[in-house]
Design a protein around this motif. Structure first.
Motif, mmCIF file in Angstrom:
data_model
loop_
_atom_site.group_PDB
_atom_site.id
_atom_site.type_symbol
_atom_site.label_atom_id
_atom_site.label_comp_id
_atom_site.label_asym_id
_atom_site.label_seq_id
_atom_site.Cartn_x
_atom_site.Cartn_y
_atom_site.Cartn_z
ATOM 1 N N LEU A 144 9.766 -7.560 -12.945
ATOM 2 C CA LEU A 144 8.341 -7.454 -12.592
ATOM 3 C C LEU A 144 8.060 -7.604 -11.107
ATOM 4 O O LEU A 144 6.978 -7.234 -10.639
ATOM 5 C CB LEU A 144 7.524 -8.470 -13.391
ATOM 6 N N SER A 145 9.019 -8.153 -10.354
ATOM 7 C CA SER A 145 8.784 -8.257 -8.912
ATOM 8 C C SER A 145 8.669 -6.842 -8.312
ATOM 9 O O SER A 145 8.039 -6.652 -7.270
ATOM 10 C CB SER A 145 9.910 -9.040 -8.234
ATOM 11 N N ILE A 146 9.269 -5.865 -8.985
ATOM 12 C CA ILE A 146 9.188 -4.482 -8.495
ATOM 13 C C ILE A 146 7.753 -3.951 -8.611
ATOM 14 O O ILE A 146 7.301 -3.163 -7.779
ATOM 15 C CB ILE A 146 10.173 -3.571 -9.263
ATOM 16 N N ALA A 147 7.035 -4.428 -9.627
ATOM 17 C CA ALA A 147 5.639 -3.999 -9.795
ATOM 18 C C ALA A 147 4.811 -4.363 -8.561
ATOM 19 O O ALA A 147 3.964 -3.581 -8.106
ATOM 20 C CB ALA A 147 5.044 -4.618 -11.063
ATOM 21 N N GLU A 148 5.087 -5.553 -8.011
ATOM 22 C CA GLU A 148 4.351 -5.976 -6.800
ATOM 23 C C GLU A 148 4.674 -5.045 -5.633
ATOM 24 O O GLU A 148 3.801 -4.719 -4.830
ATOM 25 C CB GLU A 148 4.744 -7.409 -6.395
ATOM 26 N N ARG A 149 5.930 -4.647 -5.553
ATOM 27 C CA ARG A 149 6.327 -3.761 -4.441
ATOM 28 C C ARG A 149 5.681 -2.385 -4.589
ATOM 29 O O ARG A 149 5.369 -1.719 -3.584
ATOM 30 C CB ARG A 149 7.855 -3.664 -4.360
ATOM 31 N N ILE A 150 5.482 -1.949 -5.821
ATOM 32 C CA ILE A 150 4.784 -0.673 -6.034
ATOM 33 C C ILE A 150 3.335 -0.786 -5.561
ATOM 34 O O ILE A 150 2.805 0.102 -4.884
ATOM 35 C CB ILE A 150 4.865 -0.257 -7.519
ATOM 36 N N GLU A 151 2.706 -1.908 -5.890
ATOM 37 C CA GLU A 151 1.314 -2.095 -5.446
ATOM 38 C C GLU A 151 1.234 -2.119 -3.912
ATOM 39 O O GLU A 151 0.304 -1.578 -3.319
ATOM 40 C CB GLU A 151 0.730 -3.401 -6.022
ATOM 41 N N ALA A 152 2.233 -2.769 -3.287
ATOM 42 C CA ALA A 152 2.235 -2.842 -1.814
ATOM 43 C C ALA A 152 2.407 -1.447 -1.209
ATOM 44 O O ALA A 152 1.710 -1.094 -0.238
ATOM 45 C CB ALA A 152 3.348 -3.779 -1.340
ATOM 46 N N ALA A 153 3.315 -0.660 -1.776
ATOM 47 C CA ALA A 153 3.524 0.702 -1.254
ATOM 48 C C ALA A 153 2.276 1.548 -1.458
ATOM 49 O O ALA A 153 1.906 2.357 -0.597
ATOM 50 C CB ALA A 153 4.733 1.345 -1.938
ATOM 51 N N ASP A 154 1.600 1.341 -2.587
ATOM 52 C CA ASP A 154 0.364 2.086 -2.849
ATOM 53 C C ASP A 154 -0.695 1.750 -1.803
ATOM 54 O O ASP A 154 -1.465 2.619 -1.387
ATOM 55 C CB ASP A 154 -0.155 1.763 -4.252
ATOM 56 N N GLU A 155 -0.726 0.497 -1.374
ATOM 57 C CA GLU A 155 -1.701 0.132 -0.337
ATOM 58 C C GLU A 155 -1.428 0.880 0.963
ATOM 59 O O GLU A 155 -2.365 1.272 1.672
ATOM 60 C CB GLU A 155 -1.708 -1.383 -0.117
ATOM 61 N N HIS A 156 -0.150 1.057 1.285
ATOM 62 C CA HIS A 156 0.180 1.868 2.459
ATOM 63 C C HIS A 156 -0.326 3.303 2.289
ATOM 64 O O HIS A 156 -0.856 3.896 3.221
ATOM 65 C CB HIS A 156 1.693 1.899 2.681
ATOM 66 N N VAL A 157 -0.113 3.845 1.100
ATOM 67 C CA VAL A 157 -0.552 5.229 0.857
ATOM 68 C C VAL A 157 -2.070 5.331 1.022
ATOM 69 O O VAL A 157 -2.575 6.270 1.650
ATOM 70 C CB VAL A 157 -0.108 5.715 -0.542
ATOM 71 N N ASP A 158 -2.796 4.347 0.490
ATOM 72 C CA ASP A 158 -4.261 4.372 0.616
ATOM 73 C C ASP A 158 -4.693 4.290 2.086
ATOM 74 O O ASP A 158 -5.634 4.971 2.495
ATOM 75 C CB ASP A 158 -4.881 3.209 -0.170
ATOM 76 N N ARG A 159 -4.006 3.445 2.844
ATOM 77 C CA ARG A 159 -4.326 3.307 4.264
ATOM 78 C C ARG A 159 -4.087 4.653 4.969
ATOM 79 O O ARG A 159 -4.915 5.107 5.765
ATOM 80 C CB ARG A 159 -3.442 2.208 4.875
ATOM 81 N N LEU A 160 -2.972 5.300 4.657
ATOM 82 C CA LEU A 160 -2.645 6.582 5.294
ATOM 83 C C LEU A 160 -3.617 7.674 4.856
ATOM 84 O O LEU A 160 -3.965 8.568 5.640
ATOM 85 C CB LEU A 160 -1.196 6.969 4.975
ATOM 86 N N HIS A 161 -4.053 7.597 3.603
ATOM 87 C CA HIS A 161 -5.055 8.540 3.092
ATOM 88 C C HIS A 161 -6.334 8.426 3.925
ATOM 89 O O HIS A 161 -6.907 9.439 4.364
ATOM 90 C CB HIS A 161 -5.305 8.201 1.620
#
Lengths: 229, 229
Positions: A144-161
């Motif tokens: 489940l620690s990977i789930a947190e990393r997915i959320e973090a990467a998604d935040e980068h994508v949103d920022r870049l969007h």
């Protein structure tokens, strides 16, 4: 019966991991096609998307068959139902990779976005590939620690969007209307791709913990872009 | 047992019709808010979207509960599983109506799109309202001729979606980059809204006829727009 059921669940999980692996290949290839304006790679993504669709449909059939034969209840039932939802999201992620590839193919031999936006899209693409790779790993390991990393990467994508819109609306923007349209759609596809991964990660987390944080593909309510003064 | 099951299926159907009714209200209000630049109406859509989400989540719980208690098989099981998928698509249609409303709220007191595009969006909005209204009727009556009418209305939406791009890329386009971005997103939201309705209509048709024409939310592969010469 119980043992058969566990074997069947393992089969469902393996198939989800397999589909996620195909999505990793699709998004990696689509990002490269987009960045390098490589029409052969774009064609590969487009040609291979039906395979993902077929695998998702076959998994759905298996899941429905398991429910019919095994009559699972409680958490077991939720796992199988979640597999149906996860396969739908993976299938959609494949579609979004295909959309990115189609933009690249259509604009070939030109780049889809002007020079000034390419670093932003390259970074967004890297995060989408990261998201898909992590998602495959999460489905395989259930760590489940990977789930947190997915959320973090998604935040980068949103920022870049948001950054894409800031650049398109900035005074330095040299793109014609078609470049603005393409950049808007491409950015939206990249953003939705990561959103679906977050939605899946939350389902996996929910199944493990019972802590339901949201059933449907997650989407940030990005405010629309600022009008120019 | 069988009679209880039939009653529960009727309850599932009623709830789908109820959610579809809320989606009709949302898209109708969002289209009006968008067309008239009416911020109060936009707020209504945004504020009422969580109700749709909650109703969809409650329906999913009911469907899972029915599967667990009744252990349906064959067509009965497929009906309940389809209800889960239909509720996810309805929930997403509500999100897309909210996105349209958010554009209207954000641009208020300005219009989201310039004068020249307003007739096109008004027509696209009318077709989206038609699609939602027909969908509610289809879910209520199971009259499959309505599914054809949904597909026909979706074709109008797709045509108008292409027309938006043709206008944005035409020489008469007076919009700044932010108007191009907004028109692109707004058009994409309208188009996806109708796509989801087609996906649901096909599921309903499949359940009635066993003629499976596509499991997932349908989406036309619109070619990206033509670059300007």
């Amino acid at each position: 019966m119980r043992e058969v059921f566990q074997q069947e669940l393992a089969e469902v999980q393996e198939r989800l991991v397999d589909i996620a692996g195909h999505v990793v290949v699709s998004i990696s290839t689509a990002v490269q096609a987009f960045g390098e304006s490589n029409v052969q790679l774009a064609e590969q993504v487009i040609a291979s998307d039906p395979l993902i669709d077929d695998k998702a449909a076959a998994l759905d059939e298996l899941a429905i068959d398991i429910i019919a034969r095994q009559s699972p209840v409680a958490r077991d039932l939720r796992i199988v139902v979640s597999a149906l939802r996860i396969s739908a999201s993976l299938e959609r992620m494949g579609d979004l990779a295909r959309h990115i590839a189609m933009l690249a193919r259509y604009r070939f031999p030109m780049q889809v976005v002007p020079e000034s936006l390419q670093p932003t899209f390259a970074e967004m693409g890297r995060h989408d590939i990261e998201v898909a790779t992590l998602l495959r790993e999460l489905l395989e390991t259930q760590d489940l620690s990977i789930a947190e990393r997915i959320e973090a990467a998604d935040e980068h994508v949103d920022r870049l969007h948001r950054q894409v819109f800031a650049q398109v609306l900035g005074t330095a923007w040299e793109g014609a209307a078609h470049a603005t349209v393409d950049a808007t759609l491409a950015s939206r596809y990249h953003e939705r791709f990561a959103d679906h991964a977050v939605g899946i990660a939350r389902k996996v987390k929910y199944l493990a913990t019972g802590d339901w944080v949201g059933a449907e593909p997650h989407e940030h309510d990005l405010e629309p872009v600022q009008p120019e003064a």
